[in-house]
Design a protein around this motif. Structure first.
Motif, short mmCIF file in Angstrom:
data_model
loop_
_atom_site.label_atom_id
_atom_site.label_comp_id
_atom_site.label_asym_id
_atom_site.label_seq_id
_atom_site.Cartn_x
_atom_site.Cartn_y
_atom_site.Cartn_z
N ASP B 20 0.83 -1.21 0.00
CA ASP B 20 0.00 0.00 0.00
C ASP B 20 0.86 1.26 0.00
N GLU B 21 1.90 1.20 0.80
CA GLU B 21 2.80 2.35 0.92
C GLU B 21 3.55 2.57 -0.40
N ALA B 23 2.48 1.64 -3.30
CA ALA B 23 1.48 2.11 -4.28
C ALA B 23 1.36 3.63 -4.21
N ASP B 24 1.34 4.16 -3.00
CA ASP B 24 1.23 5.62 -2.84
C ASP B 24 2.42 6.34 -3.46
N ALA B 27 2.16 6.24 -7.20
CA ALA B 27 1.10 7.16 -7.62
C ALA B 27 1.61 8.60 -7.58
N ALA B 43 1.44 1.43 -9.64
CA ALA B 43 0.71 1.86 -8.45
C ALA B 43 -0.55 1.04 -8.27
N LYS B 44 -1.26 0.79 -9.37
CA LYS B 44 -2.53 0.06 -9.27
C LYS B 44 -2.31 -1.41 -8.92
N LEU B 46 0.19 -2.59 -7.21
CA LEU B 46 0.60 -2.66 -5.81
C LEU B 46 -0.57 -2.42 -4.86
N ALA B 47 -1.54 -1.64 -5.31
CA ALA B 47 -2.70 -1.33 -4.45
C ALA B 47 -3.77 -2.42 -4.49
N LYS B 49 -6.07 -5.60 -4.18
CA LYS B 49 -6.29 -6.60 -3.12
C LYS B 49 -6.64 -7.95 -3.75
N PRO B 56 -2.73 -7.99 0.02
CA PRO B 56 -2.23 -7.40 -1.22
C PRO B 56 -2.04 -8.48 -2.29
#
Lengths: 283, 283
Positions: B20-21, B23-24, B27, B43-44, B46-47, B49, B56
């Motif tokens: 998540d981190e 991904a940010d 992004a 980014a997508k 990695l984000a 689910k 993840p």
């Protein structure tokens, strides 16, 4: 040869050594595990005097290398077989770029010359030279691992039944890469038949364990100081890619599934062709 | 993609970041000079689910990448043309080795897992992430310089008259490497006609000058900590080989003359085919 040139680069540009001094080091290395025709002649080339100037010959040789094309040809065959030959590819590229001297000089003008002096990054001079000897040994093992893997795959693909141990012995007896190292390769093949990965058999495993740290430190020093490290860094990358238990290719498979619906495997299930919850249509 | 995977490797294994981190961060990078489709989908990915585990998705994708063969094919053509494509070659090798998962796990058992945590080698986390962004940018410039040089040489060799600026624009409009970066490439070709070396034209020169230090530090950190760096280190080697005013190929020419009487050029005279005072007969 490219790896030897990179080590020479660290000696000359990183440590400020003179040809006579470097010749002595290579001559000394030729009494150790690096013993080989190429190390022996490197010492002789570095010791040679120029009849015209009276100075070291190596200093008046232009820094543009040629090639006959065997490196390029090997690289293309390796690509065709799908076996990594990145060290050969790096060496071919380095020769090609060396020949573009005008462009190099123009680029150096634009980007500035690198400050190549490594200072005590590798410890004192004795420590630095020991690190270079070990780095060359580790790099050589990774490079030979690639080369023998290419031949092994070629032998399978084309049903050549190459006697790789015998080939090592033939090279040992008369070829520019003849080295004591090839004796160990011949023995490894004699002992274990087909060697999938030279890095995984003795005495190479033990030597690599002992020397990989030096390879890391030498490549790091070159990388930080702008001393080109194409072959040594490729050899190290080959080692690291070959022994990383968990690679980063999961991200690449995610990307490939996102843009091309190529599908991926899962760590927790058998089967292929799983897809992510992408809302975007594949490209 | 391989360079992105290497940066991801530093984040995941070197800095211990969670998907998540990461991904940010990707992004956020997509609002800067790295803006591109691949950064956006990274980014997508990695984000995303996993519907099955709820965790993840990237963590349950197996770390073995496939390839369609376009990288291999490009590498072979580049070798045939005599133009370096070492970054593509590194990426092809990395995919191939990722697929050999059993061998990687066996090698990790023998050599031990690398201690990949980089600690404060790259400064605090914000500094490390800034270094990674810059390293990716610098590496990308060197890689594109290789790619466009290959196309340029192909165009000459086969009289294709490739409109490279237009090609950059076409890619910009619809292809997985579409990025703002290609706008600058198109502009550079529009302004200067045939660009010999993308690293030598603006805005790439200025960007490289600003970011090459970060590339050095990131590659060095990876190299020291066993985080595989095949593509980023090849990109850096390409830059260093391309801008070194005085290469080490003089030694290689000395060796080649010693063992094969290939002859060398001199720094102080015109002409080719000079020979050293070797007493040994050529091999």
């Amino acid at each position: 040869m490219q790896m030897i040139a990179e080590v020479y680069g660290v000696m000359r540009d990183g440590l400020g050594m003179k040809p006579d001094e470097m010749a002595d080091i290579f001559a000394r290395w030729n009494d150790g595990p690096l013993k080989s025709y190429l190390i022996e002649i490197t010492a002789k080339v570095l010791a040679a005097k120029d009849e015209k100037s009276g100075g070291p010959l190596v200093e008046v040789i232009l820094d543009t290398a040629g090639q006959k094309g065997t490196g390029r040809w090997s690289a293309m065959e390796a690509q065709d077989l799908g076996v990594p030959a990145t060290v050969i590819e790096a060496a071919v590229a380095a020769r090609g770029l060396s020949a573009q001297r005008d462009q190099r000089l123009a680029a150096q003008k634009v980007f500035g010359a690198a400050n190549m002096r490594v200072g005590d990054t590798l410890g004192d001079k004795q420590a630095a030279l020991a690190a270079l000897e070990h780095a060359l040994l580790a790099g050589k093992i990774a490079a030979y691992a690639q080369g023998f893997a290419v031949m092994s795959r070629a032998s399978e693909a084309w049903d050549w039944k190459l006697p790789l141990g015998v080939i090592a012995k033939i090279w040992r007896a008369g070829c520019i890469i003849r080295s004591v190292f090839l004796d160990d390769i011949a023995k490894a093949f004699a002992a274990t038949g087909n060697v999938g990965n030279l890095m995984m058999v003795e005495p190479f495993t033990t030597t690599l364990k002992r020397t990989e740290g030096s390879l890391r430190r030498v490549v790091s020093a070159g990388v930080l100081h702008g001393i080109p490290m194409p072959a040594l860094s490729s050899a190290l990358a080959h080692f690291d890619l070959s022994r990383v238990g968990r690679s980063t290719a999961n991200l690449i498979q995610g990307q490939r599934d996102f843009f091309g619906a190529h599908g991926f495997e899962r760590t927790d299930s058998d089967g292929k062709g799983f897809h992510g919850p992408w809302s975007t249509a594949p490209v």
